[in-house]
Design a protein around this motif. Structure first.
Motif, PDB file in Angstrom:
ATOM      1  N   ASN A   1     -35.560 -22.372 -45.772  1.00 58.48           N
ATOM      2  CA  ASN A   1     -35.529 -23.526 -46.680  1.00 58.48           C
ATOM      3  C   ASN A   1     -36.862 -23.678 -47.413  1.00 58.48           C
ATOM      4  O   ASN A   1     -36.905 -23.971 -48.607  1.00 58.48           O
ATOM      5  CB  ASN A   1     -35.240 -24.814 -45.909  1.00 58.48           C
ATOM      6  CG  ASN A   1     -33.843 -24.817 -45.309  1.00 58.48           C
ATOM      7  OD1 ASN A   1     -33.015 -23.976 -45.670  1.00 58.48           O
ATOM      8  ND2 ASN A   1     -33.585 -25.733 -44.407  1.00 58.48           N
ATOM      9  N   ILE A   2     -37.961 -23.472 -46.674  1.00 54.43           N
ATOM     10  CA  ILE A   2     -39.281 -23.633 -47.284  1.00 54.43           C
ATOM     11  C   ILE A   2     -39.517 -22.536 -48.322  1.00 54.43           C
ATOM     12  O   ILE A   2     -40.016 -22.795 -49.417  1.00 54.43           O
ATOM     13  CB  ILE A   2     -40.374 -23.625 -46.184  1.00 54.43           C
ATOM     14  CG1 ILE A   2     -40.285 -24.912 -45.358  1.00 54.43           C
ATOM     15  CG2 ILE A   2     -41.763 -23.483 -46.807  1.00 54.43           C
ATOM     16  CD1 ILE A   2     -41.150 -24.889 -44.110  1.00 54.43           C
TER      17      ILE A   2
ATOM     18  N   GLN B   1     -31.378 -27.262 -53.636  1.00 59.40           N
ATOM     19  CA  GLN B   1     -30.849 -26.486 -52.521  1.00 59.40           C
ATOM     20  C   GLN B   1     -29.984 -27.405 -51.673  1.00 59.40           C
ATOM     21  O   GLN B   1     -30.444 -28.445 -51.221  1.00 59.40           O
ATOM     22  CB  GLN B   1     -31.997 -25.916 -51.700  1.00 59.40           C
ATOM     23  CG  GLN B   1     -31.517 -25.026 -50.584  1.00 59.40           C
ATOM     24  CD  GLN B   1     -32.431 -25.063 -49.388  1.00 59.40           C
ATOM     25  OE1 GLN B   1     -33.250 -25.958 -49.259  1.00 59.40           O
ATOM     26  NE2 GLN B   1     -32.301 -24.095 -48.511  1.00 59.40           N
TER      27      GLN B   1
ATOM     28  N   SER C   1     -26.887 -29.181 -40.281  1.00 58.05           N
ATOM     29  CA  SER C   1     -27.246 -27.807 -40.621  1.00 58.05           C
ATOM     30  C   SER C   1     -28.289 -27.282 -39.637  1.00 58.05           C
ATOM     31  O   SER C   1     -28.329 -26.101 -39.335  1.00 58.05           O
ATOM     32  CB  SER C   1     -27.703 -27.688 -42.074  1.00 58.05           C
ATOM     33  OG  SER C   1     -28.874 -28.412 -42.287  1.00 58.05           O
ATOM     34  N   PHE C   2     -29.127 -28.168 -39.079  1.00 60.59           N
ATOM     35  CA  PHE C   2     -30.083 -27.717 -38.064  1.00 60.59           C
ATOM     36  C   PHE C   2     -29.466 -27.701 -36.673  1.00 60.59           C
ATOM     37  O   PHE C   2     -29.745 -26.798 -35.879  1.00 60.59           O
ATOM     38  CB  PHE C   2     -31.341 -28.594 -38.076  1.00 60.59           C
ATOM     39  CG  PHE C   2     -32.264 -28.249 -39.194  1.00 60.59           C
ATOM     40  CD1 PHE C   2     -32.980 -27.069 -39.177  1.00 60.59           C
ATOM     41  CD2 PHE C   2     -32.391 -29.068 -40.288  1.00 60.59           C
ATOM     42  CE1 PHE C   2     -33.803 -26.711 -40.216  1.00 60.59           C
ATOM     43  CE2 PHE C   2     -33.219 -28.731 -41.342  1.00 60.59           C
ATOM     44  CZ  PHE C   2     -33.931 -27.559 -41.306  1.00 60.59           C
TER      45      PHE C   2
ATOM     46  N   GLN D   1     -37.381 -23.439 -51.408  1.00 58.71           N
ATOM     47  CA  GLN D   1     -37.837 -24.600 -52.173  1.00 58.71           C
ATOM     48  C   GLN D   1     -39.257 -24.440 -52.697  1.00 58.71           C
ATOM     49  O   GLN D   1     -39.530 -24.733 -53.863  1.00 58.71           O
ATOM     50  CB  GLN D   1     -37.727 -25.854 -51.314  1.00 58.71           C
ATOM     51  CG  GLN D   1     -36.287 -26.314 -51.210  1.00 58.71           C
ATOM     52  CD  GLN D   1     -36.103 -27.355 -50.141  1.00 58.71           C
ATOM     53  OE1 GLN D   1     -37.038 -28.061 -49.787  1.00 58.71           O
ATOM     54  NE2 GLN D   1     -34.906 -27.452 -49.620  1.00 58.71           N
TER      55      GLN D   1
ATOM     56  N   ALA E   1     -27.591 -24.681 -36.010  1.00 60.02           N
ATOM     57  CA  ALA E   1     -28.396 -23.466 -35.959  1.00 60.02           C
ATOM     58  C   ALA E   1     -29.235 -23.412 -34.693  1.00 60.02           C
ATOM     59  O   ALA E   1     -30.038 -22.509 -34.528  1.00 60.02           O
ATOM     60  CB  ALA E   1     -29.289 -23.380 -37.195  1.00 60.02           C
TER      61      ALA E   1
ATOM     62  N   GLY F   1     -28.305 -23.744 -44.098  1.00 55.93           N
ATOM     63  CA  GLY F   1     -29.615 -24.409 -44.105  1.00 55.93           C
ATOM     64  C   GLY F   1     -30.232 -24.566 -42.739  1.00 55.93           C
ATOM     65  O   GLY F   1     -31.027 -25.461 -42.523  1.00 55.93           O
ATOM     66  N   GLY F   2     -29.882 -23.678 -41.806  1.00 48.33           N
ATOM     67  CA  GLY F   2     -30.315 -23.890 -40.431  1.00 48.33           C
ATOM     68  C   GLY F   2     -31.674 -23.340 -40.063  1.00 48.33           C
ATOM     69  O   GLY F   2     -32.071 -23.424 -38.916  1.00 48.33           O
ATOM     70  N   ALA F   3     -32.406 -22.745 -41.015  1.00 53.37           N
ATOM     71  CA  ALA F   3     -33.733 -22.219 -40.695  1.00 53.37           C
ATOM     72  C   ALA F   3     -34.759 -22.856 -41.623  1.00 53.37           C
ATOM     73  O   ALA F   3     -34.670 -22.700 -42.837  1.00 53.37           O
ATOM     74  CB  ALA F   3     -33.759 -20.699 -40.832  1.00 53.37           C
ATOM     75  N   ASP F   4     -35.724 -23.571 -41.047  1.00 51.21           N
ATOM     76  CA  ASP F   4     -36.674 -24.284 -41.907  1.00 51.21           C
ATOM     77  C   ASP F   4     -37.519 -23.317 -42.732  1.00 51.21           C
ATOM     78  O   ASP F   4     -37.870 -23.611 -43.868  1.00 51.21           O
ATOM     79  CB  ASP F   4     -37.554 -25.245 -41.090  1.00 51.21           C
ATOM     80  CG  ASP F   4     -38.299 -24.547 -39.972  1.00 51.21           C
ATOM     81  OD1 ASP F   4     -37.885 -23.440 -39.589  1.00 51.21           O
ATOM     82  OD2 ASP F   4     -39.295 -25.103 -39.488  1.00 51.21           O
TER      83      ASP F   4
END
Lengths: 273, 482
Positions: B132-133, B153, A228-229, B136, A232, B126-129
């Motif tokens: 996601n943060i 998630q 997933s990362f 969550q 991206a 889910g490619g951007a932290d």
């Protein structure tokens, strides 16, 4: 020592060094990326160093460490089950001739030949009917589809070079079936179990689509987080999770390397049934 | 000596290969449910189940609700149950709220009570932290503290994977115990779910915060031209913008004709991802709108005559600039990430995105230099809305409703609008929220690299219906990308 053998030794060292460079070099940018904050062409090194990616990768909310445990558990169980199934299957294929053997070999190879995505959706439907979706058990089972061919083929190669007369000798000397297996058969086929087990572990380790479909998102392994990362374009976090991801594979390779030397005659028959 | 080839290669490649094949939903149309005659073997399973250890009760209860047509499968079931005793991690469902029809009949307090202590499984890209943060830490914490609901998630590389799970479950006859409770979605994936009967519909007016949503706005009420019909709830709004590096290019072209001239004058410094990439496709639509002389003529159902006229001009323009593109147009990036990487490495002078907050995220992550700025076009850029959807077979619909209502709240929308959190535009009307929230929203600082939604919104263009979009994409493949 005479000349030619010194030459061959230095060739050995040279080729060993080349092999190591070839294996290690691609990992260097990944390591650098994981500590980089901005690394753009044409700079040789990142503009700025940062622990942000590792901070996120090792935090609870990224779930990396938890899924590392899950991935290890699944790969270990899939390997164990592969050994339990693959050793008897390999023995049958390696030692005996029987009707339909060619067909069975083809069916065992089929999961390697047919693209995973082609069977994944069909398998999903079967697993839903079995009530195995969304469980760790289901994911372990479905990983056997791609791992078993490797395990079985390696064991078939081992057994093709194996002489069952050793077992008869042990039996005639008074060993029971368990003792024969433990002291005669197992040591002879051990290199194969290690090689096949390594294959099975790494194949299970890298599954993505099967894990996602059958695990239904409840079973989150490292490839799920990693891709997933990676998809991206987040090279920093991909680098950090990627390093965590390849470590177990490298550790296992190091621990089993001595069994992979090729000096053991039993391994020589790999690929021949 | 055995070759290390296959496993090592698969360690690095096979997973990538698996998803790089870019699976589209293979069966777009929902297939009729297979008939599932109940067989005497059901009884057999019951008895077997009652004999196994307590830990297996879950699996057994799942079995009782699942029917199969082959008795051979049942033998396998029993074997697997016995072999895998104790391996199962299925959690007991606390309050099953799969029955949507009876749920919408309840008042909100009752729904919240039913959701309390449960869980909700949210599948999202889910490619951007930072996203996601936010989900969550911020959303998940409120959900747990105020409602006792656990938020799981599930990060995806591509949203279509979640749609495929629901589709597979429907085909296998899993009608009330699905694994997906909510998906972050829009466009093509929404169309697949709505047309395939995979979405739960007709509930949005049960959400108290639905009052903050402006359903009279066609950009909200239509998801890429497909009427929402109470099948999903808006989360964010997005509008296309382009990005450039102000250090190397202080004055970028600000309209499609100016951009075309710039590309010809600066060969090799521009490219766009080939469709079906989402962002590449929307770039081509901007050229299409320009070639058609405006979008007003294109709204509504697909019209072959209108399409042909505009398409001919569009392909002529795109073919004319092709020799001036990156690598002389011999190849196009296949995804927006490849374009982003070319832009980060200064190989091309522009990137673009349907979600301008991505530029700020990339600058903060160090991917782009701080001098990157973004801009819209004088003739306007295309906007859309993204949503959250609840699949028809979600067993945790009450908890999903509570989550959707929370996401719509002024508090949650304000938090994600903060540039350091995410910086995306609200899916609700901020002027319908209370005075404090409006004030805080107005006072939000903006990220220097992200053009403000208000500025961008001064010239906004609507999306076309799906029929137009697929015709443009296929036409591009046949006439330009061949």
């Amino acid at each position: 020592m005479n000349g030619p053998s010194r030459l061959s030794r230095s060739m050995l060292v040279l080729s060993g060094a080349l092999l190591i460079i070839w294996l290690i070099l691609p990992l260097v940018p990944m390591l650098i990326w994981s500590f980089a904050h901005g690394w753009r062409f044409p700079d040789l090194l990142p503009q700025q160093w940062s622990l942000q990616a590792w901070d996120y990768a090792l935090s609870d909310r990224s779930g990396t460490l938890e899924s590392l445990g899950v991935t290890i558990l699944i790969a270990a169980l899939a390997t164990l089950l592969s050994i339990l199934v693959g050793v008897p299957a390999g023995r049958a294929l390696g030692l005996y001739k029987f009707r339909g053997k060619g067909l069975i070999e083809l069916m065992i190879l089929a999961p390697v030949i047919v693209p995973g995505i082609a069977v994944a959706l069909g398998l999903h439907s079967v697993f839903i009917q079995l009530g195995l979706t969304n469980t760790l058990a289901g994911v372990v089972l479905v990983h056997l589809v791609p791992t078993l061919p490797y395990m079985t083929l390696v064991m078939a190669g081992i057994f093709a070079n194996y002489d069952p007369a050793h077992e008869s000798q042990a039996r005639s000397l008074g060993a029971n079936a368990v003792q024969t297996f433990w002291h005669v058969t197992l040591p002879a086929i051990m290199p194969g179990i290690i090689v096949g087990g390594l294959f099975a572990f790494l194949v299970s380790w890298s599954q993505y689509i099967l894990t996602l479909l059958i695990g239904g998102g409840r079973v989150i392994t490292l490839p799920l987080l990693l891709f997933s990362f990676a998809s991206a374009g987040r090279n920093d976090i991909t680098g950090a999770i990627g390093i965590i991801y390849i470590l177990p594979g490298i550790l296992i390779l190091l621990f089993t390397a001595r069994h992979l030397s090729g000096s053991n005659g039993a391994v020589g028959g790999f690929g021949r049934i | 000596m055995p070759a290390f080839g296959p496993p090592l290669a698969s360690l690095f490649l096979s997973g990538v290969h698996d998803f790089a094949s870019g699976e589209e939903p293979t069966h777009n149309e929902a297939q009729g449910l297979k008939s599932v005659p109940s067989l005497p073997v059901e009884y057999h399973v019951h008895r077997k189940c009652s004999n196994v250890a307590h830990v297996m009760l879950d699996i057994c209860s799942t079995y009782r609700t699942t029917k199969t047509t082959k008795s051979g499968v049942n033998v396998m079931r029993i074997l697997t149950v016995t072999v895998l005793l104790g391996l199962s991690t299925a959690a007991p469902s606390l309050a099953d709220t799969a029955d949507g029809a009876s749920l919408v009949g309840q008042d909100w307090e009752a729904i919240v009570e039913m959701a309390r202590g449960g869980e909700v499984n949210w599948f999202m890209w889910g490619g951007a932290d930072n996203i996601n943060i936010y989900v969550q830490d911020f959303v998940g914490t409120i959900l747990m503290n105020e409602y006792g609901i656990t938020l799981n998630q599930i990060p995806l590389a591509d949203t279509v994977e979640a749609v495929n799970i629901v589709l597979g479950e429907k085909e296998a006859g899993n009608l009330d115990a699905g694994s997906v409770d909510m998906i972050w979605i829009n466009g093509e994936n929404f169309r697949t779910m709505k047309q395939g009967g995979l979405a739960w519909c007709g509930y949005t007016d049960r959400l108290p915060n639905n009052a903050l949503v402006n359903w009279d706005n066609p950009v909200i009420a239509n998801d890429f031209g497909v009427p929402v019909d109470s099948c999903e709830v808006p989360w964010n709004r997005a509008q296309f913008a382009l990005a450039h590096d102000s250090a190397t290019l202080p004055e970028p072209p600000r309209s499609i004709p100016e951009l075309i001239e710039w590309i010809k004058a600066n060969p090799g410094q521009f490219t766009y991802p080939a469709p079906p990439d989402f962002n590449g496709s929307v770039f081509i639509r901007h050229v299409f709108y320009y070639a058609a002389g405006g979008v007003d003529n294109l709204l509504g159902d697909f019209d072959q005559a209108k399409f042909d006229a505009a398409a001919e001009k569009t392909w002529a323009i795109l073919n004319e600039i092709e020799p001036s593109l990156w690598r002389e147009g011999a190849t196009y990036p296949t995804s927006i990430n490849q374009l982003n990487e070319l832009f980060a490495n200064t190989e091309v002078a522009f990137t673009f995105n349907y979600d301008p907050s991505q530029f700020g995220i990339a600058v903060d992550a160090g991917i782009y230099p701080d001098t990157v700025r973004s801009f819209g076009l004088v003739d306007g850029t295309i906007g859309n809305t993204n949503y959250t959807i609840i699949p028809f077979n979600s067993p945790n619909k009450a908890a999903a409703l509570v989550l959707q209502n929370l996401l719509l709240s002024a508090e949650a929308q304000l938090e994600k609008a903060r540039p350091e959190v995410w910086g995306t535009s609200p899916g609700i009307e901020m002027d319908r929220t209370d005075a404090a929230a409006q004030e805080a929203f107005a006072a939000l600082p903006s990220h220097p690299s992200v053009i403000s939604a208000a500025e961008l919104g001064k010239a906004a263009l609507p999306e076309l219906q799906a029929g137009w979009i697929s015709a443009i994409e296929q036409g591009w493949l046949a006439n330009v990308g061949n």
